[in-house]
Scaffold this active site. Structure first.
Site, short mmCIF file in Angstrom:
data_model
loop_
_atom_site.label_atom_id
_atom_site.label_comp_id
_atom_site.label_asym_id
_atom_site.label_seq_id
_atom_site.Cartn_x
_atom_site.Cartn_y
_atom_site.Cartn_z
N CYS A 1 3.32 27.79 19.66
CA CYS A 1 4.62 28.38 19.97
C CYS A 1 4.47 29.84 20.32
O CYS A 1 3.39 30.41 20.25
CB CYS A 1 5.57 28.23 18.79
SG CYS A 1 5.14 29.29 17.42
N CYS B 1 2.90 32.28 17.90
CA CYS B 1 1.44 32.30 17.83
C CYS B 1 0.87 33.38 18.75
O CYS B 1 -0.09 34.05 18.42
CB CYS B 1 0.86 30.95 18.24
SG CYS B 1 1.34 29.61 17.17
N ASP C 1 -10.60 2.14 11.38
CA ASP C 1 -11.61 2.65 10.48
C ASP C 1 -10.90 2.99 9.17
O ASP C 1 -9.69 3.19 9.16
CB ASP C 1 -12.23 3.90 11.12
CG ASP C 1 -13.16 4.61 10.18
OD1 ASP C 1 -14.00 3.92 9.58
OD2 ASP C 1 -13.05 5.85 10.04
N ASP D 1 -12.30 7.88 13.31
CA ASP D 1 -12.51 9.33 13.36
C ASP D 1 -13.96 9.72 13.27
O ASP D 1 -14.32 10.82 13.65
CB ASP D 1 -11.72 10.01 12.25
CG ASP D 1 -12.33 9.75 10.89
OD1 ASP D 1 -12.82 8.61 10.68
OD2 ASP D 1 -12.35 10.66 10.06
N ASP E 1 -17.91 5.82 14.46
CA ASP E 1 -16.94 5.03 15.21
C ASP E 1 -17.06 5.27 16.71
O ASP E 1 -16.47 4.53 17.49
CB ASP E 1 -15.51 5.40 14.79
CG ASP E 1 -15.26 5.13 13.33
OD1 ASP E 1 -15.61 4.02 12.89
OD2 ASP E 1 -14.75 6.02 12.64
#
Lengths: 49, 735
Positions: free
Chosen positions: B49, B52, B455, B631, B635
């Protein structure tokens, strides 16, 4: 109808002006951060006293 | 500017993104000198935003010597320029301390070429728009003055139009001509062949008409065609580049620096790609290994959850091998690099990904199928029109005009816009919901899913253990020891106990436990063996033992917590008629517990990375269209092979690059992606339907010789507008 001898070059010249502005904006990265510019305008540079 | 602007590390003030404080290694290797200034580009994660921008820029500007700091919110890059030596890490640390993830960014060659391609398309589009506006100005006068305008004036206006159109067609049309020429040389055809043909014929016929003082010139139509086609082409290139940039961003996180020990015992910081086989590498406590290595000094506990999916740390010692992606927990270790960064396990997986991507490149999108039907249809129609008109006795000139008009009016403007616009709108919508699509065509694949493979660690569960059984006083005492350790179970104890004091003389023995002194008494926290139990009682999950020198040991039990929206999401997926399966590298016990909790009957535990990929292949061979969500590094192979795949934002970088989408904010994103992909596919099909319907109307008009340039201009822009507006419907509407 002789007027178009002037009007067509004028129209083309205006168009070229717009094209030039567009080329300038692309070449100077004006479209790099479209999201940031929208937020930046709201940021106050003045710090509270 | 004062230090007062430095807010605590709470990340994005809008709350759109959770705070992160990961800082990837030493960044000084990425600094470039430019005109007496040091420049560094940082990838900042979590800036969402306007707050930031000012937060990050003012914090960096406050650092002495900084001349310029500019945060790009669109791509998350922070460009900093400063004077003086050093400072790279301090600047990055300032941003990290604000609650953002920071890593160094360096642009690679392919990103640069993708950017210049996009820019070339944008310029071509601008030039075509300029030409279109000016030619239209002249054409409208010709149409408006029909019957009144003198033939000479008309021809003059046509000639000026032609003079504008020629350079523009050569400049803006080069993208299509080049590509058409390239494929024609190999004896193949693509969408650009009919486009180039239509452009060339339209221009050629118009030149002929102008030269012979004819009624109709199609200069406006040919430039309009070019303009609409370039819009589609530009949107497509932009989407692809954004996807590529995202992938590169993830790769940039792996631009980690490495501590190399020289032969003189000096530790120097180098980029991971500078390491050669046999180099001695130091991995500090808390650092993630960037390269596969064999240990020759030190012993430590390591967290391999990203590599194997195993949720608990493992103790490693001399002679053992650790893989890139492993997090070193307690003690500094040294090892010999087993190869270069490109040979590491990460690179192996990256190669698997490439294989997966090639497989995906063979996926036939709806647009491809539409083009395969379209090209022969249009060309046959135009040729038949030519022959028919010749047969009924028309002049060659008239017959050619009809055929060319057919080619122009059926040119695939709407077809070229149908898919890209829908994909751009849908990915923008998903982006707002915290899902980042890595390729536009992924939406089509998501829409076909019928089986979901998940997973466990880090995907279905949070991946961090939580204390299950709590003993008040013992917990407070154990926490005094645990505060000194980075072991996940210790962290869980600290999380349960909250802030407090630290025990004296705390020492950690990798793989066993911690020892320390509290009020003159020695306490131990660790495995059953560590507290002197020979035969530990059976336990249904990870546990720790805590004991003083005198008292009986006390057991702390832990459980891996489910994602808060796991149950809800899975039941929503079941309602859609999808079958669900768990594929995990974790222990049987842990996987079984999770599966039973979530009422999933199909689960596999202790599956190796290769095993996961095999399972995905088996499922694909059985005709299933599988969505893989995972993740870990383990995987990545499966993610690349799956029909479509997703990875959470906290996933290993490679897994994110292997996936079609990266999501933040919980598993509910899966639902969101599937919903949106189906809507998008439906809209795309509608768009192709509209384009087909348009041709059904336009072709009869064209082959009967009733198309004037005015009709062509209206029909072409109307069809393009209709598909675009239809695609924009995707913006609104409920989930």
């Amino acid at each position: 109808m002789n007027i178009i001898v002037y009007l067509i070059p004028v129209a083309l010249g205006l168009g070229l002006l717009g094209l030039g502005a567009f080329l300038w904006s692309v070449n100077t990265d004006q479209y790099d951060d479209l999201d940031g510019a929208a937020h930046r305008i709201l940021n106050d540079d003045d710090k509270p006293l | 500017m004062t230090e007062a602007v430095l807010l605590p590390g709470d990340g994005c003030p809008s709350g759109l993104e959770p705070p992160a404080t990961s800082l990837a290694g030493d960044l000084s290797a990425f600094v470039r000198k430019k005109g007496g200034l040091n420049t560094l580009t940082l990838s900042v994660r979590g800036a969402k935003c306007g707050g930031c921008i000012s937060k990050i820029e003012s914090a960096v500007m406050a650092y002495s010597g900084v001349e310029q700091a500019r945060m790009n919110l669109s791509n998350g890059k922070l460009a900093v320029a400063w004077k003086g030596e050093g400072g790279a890490n301090q600047i990055a640390e300032r941003v990290a301390n604000l609650g953002y993830g920071v890593s160094a960014f360096s642009e690679d060659a392919s990103a640069k070429s993708a950017k210049s391609e996009e820019r070339a398309l944008l310029l071509s589009m601008g030039v075509a728009a300029f030409a279109l506006a000016n030619i239209m100005l002249l054409s409208v006068s010709v149409w408006g003055g029909h019957g009144e305008m003198g033939a000479q004036t008309r021809t003059a206006l046509h000639a000026i139009s032609g003079l504008i159109a020629l350079p523009v067609l050569l400049f803006s049309g080069r993208h299509f001509f080049r590509s058409a020429f390239a494929v024609l040389r190999h004896g193949q055809a693509n969408m650009d062949v009919p486009i180039s043909l239509a452009l060339t014929l339209a221009f050629g016929v118009s030149v002929w008409e102008t030269a012979t003082g004819g009624d109709h010139a199609y200069f406006d139509a040919s430039v309009m065609l070019l303009f609409f086609l370039l819009i589609g082409r530009f949107l497509d290139a932009r989407l692809r580049r954004q996807a590529h940039a995202a992938a590169h961003d993830l790769a940039a996180l792996q631009n980690r620096s490495v501590n190399r020990v020289t032969s003189h015992g000096q530790v120097e910081t180098v980029r991971a790609d500078q390491v050669r086989q046999g180099d001695a590498i130091l991995v500090a406590a808390g650092e993630r290994a960037a390269i596969d290595m064999k240990l020759f000094d030190g012993a430590s506990g390591v967290d391999e959850s990203l590599v194997t999916g195993e949720s608990l740390p493992r103790a490693v010692q001399l002679g053992e091998t650790i893989y890139a992606g492993t997090l070193n927990l307690d003690h500094p270790i040294q090892g010999r690099a087993l190869g270069e960064a490109s040979d590491s396990l990460l690179a192996d997986i990256a190669r698997m990904l490439e294989a997966g991507e090639q497989k995906r490149a063979r996926y036939r999108q709806i647009a491809d199928k539409a083009v395969a039907l379209y090209v022969p249809f249009v060309h046959t129609t135009a040729a038949l029109a030519l022959i028919a008109w010749l047969l009924i006795g028309a002049s060659v000139h008239q017959a050619i005009l009809v055929a060319v008009a057919t080619l122009i009016i059926t040119c695939p403007c709407a077809l070229a816009l149908a898919a890209p616009v829908a994909q751009v709108v849908a990915s923008g919508r998903l982006f707002k919901r915290g899902v980042f699509l890595r390729s536009g065509d992924a939406l089509e694949r998501f829409a076909e899913i019928d089986h979901v493979v998940l997973d466990k660690t880090g995907t279905l569960t949070l991946g961090t253990p939580k204390l299950a059984s709590v003993h008040g006083d013992d917990l407070a005492l154990a926490a005094e020891l645990a505060r000194a350790s980075r072991h996940p179970l210790s962290r869980a104890i600290v999380a349960a106990a909250g802030p407090g004091p630290l025990a004296a003389q705390v020492e950690e023995t990798p793989g066993l436990g911690i020892e320390g002194w509290i009020d003159g008494q020695r306490y131990r926290l660790g495995s059953a063996v560590w507290v002197g139990l020979e035969t530990p009682p059976e336990s249904s999950g990870p546990s720790l033992w805590f004991a003083s020198d005198e008292g009986a040991p006390i057991q702390f039990r832990f459980e891996d917590q489910l994602q808060s929206d796991a149950r809800e999401t899975l039941s929503a997926l079941r309602q859609r008629g999808l079958s669900i399966e768990i594929l995990s590298g974790d222990t049987e016990q842990a996987v079984k517990a999770t599966a039973e909790d979530l009422e999933i009957t199909e689960w596999r535990a202790r599956v190796s990375p290769g095993g996961k990929a095999e399972r995905l292949k088996t499922l694909a061979a059985a005709g299933k269209k599988v969505l893989m969500v995972g993740d870990g590094l383990n995987d990545a192979g499966a993610l690349a092979i799956a029909h479509a795949s997703m990875a959470p934002g906290g996933a290993m970088d490679v897994s994110q690059s292997a996936s079609d989408a990266v999501y933040s904010g919980g598993l509910a994103a899966i639902k969101s992606v599937l919903n949106n992909s189906q809507r998008t596919r439906w809209v795309m099909l509608q768009n192709f339907g509209l384009a087909a319907a348009y041709n059904c109307i336009a072709v009869p008009i064209a082959v009967t010789g009733n198309v004037t340039p005015l009709i062509a201009a209206i029909a072409m822009s109307a069809s393009s507008l209709i598909v675009t507006l239809n695609a924009l419907r995707l913006k609104g509407g409920a989930e």
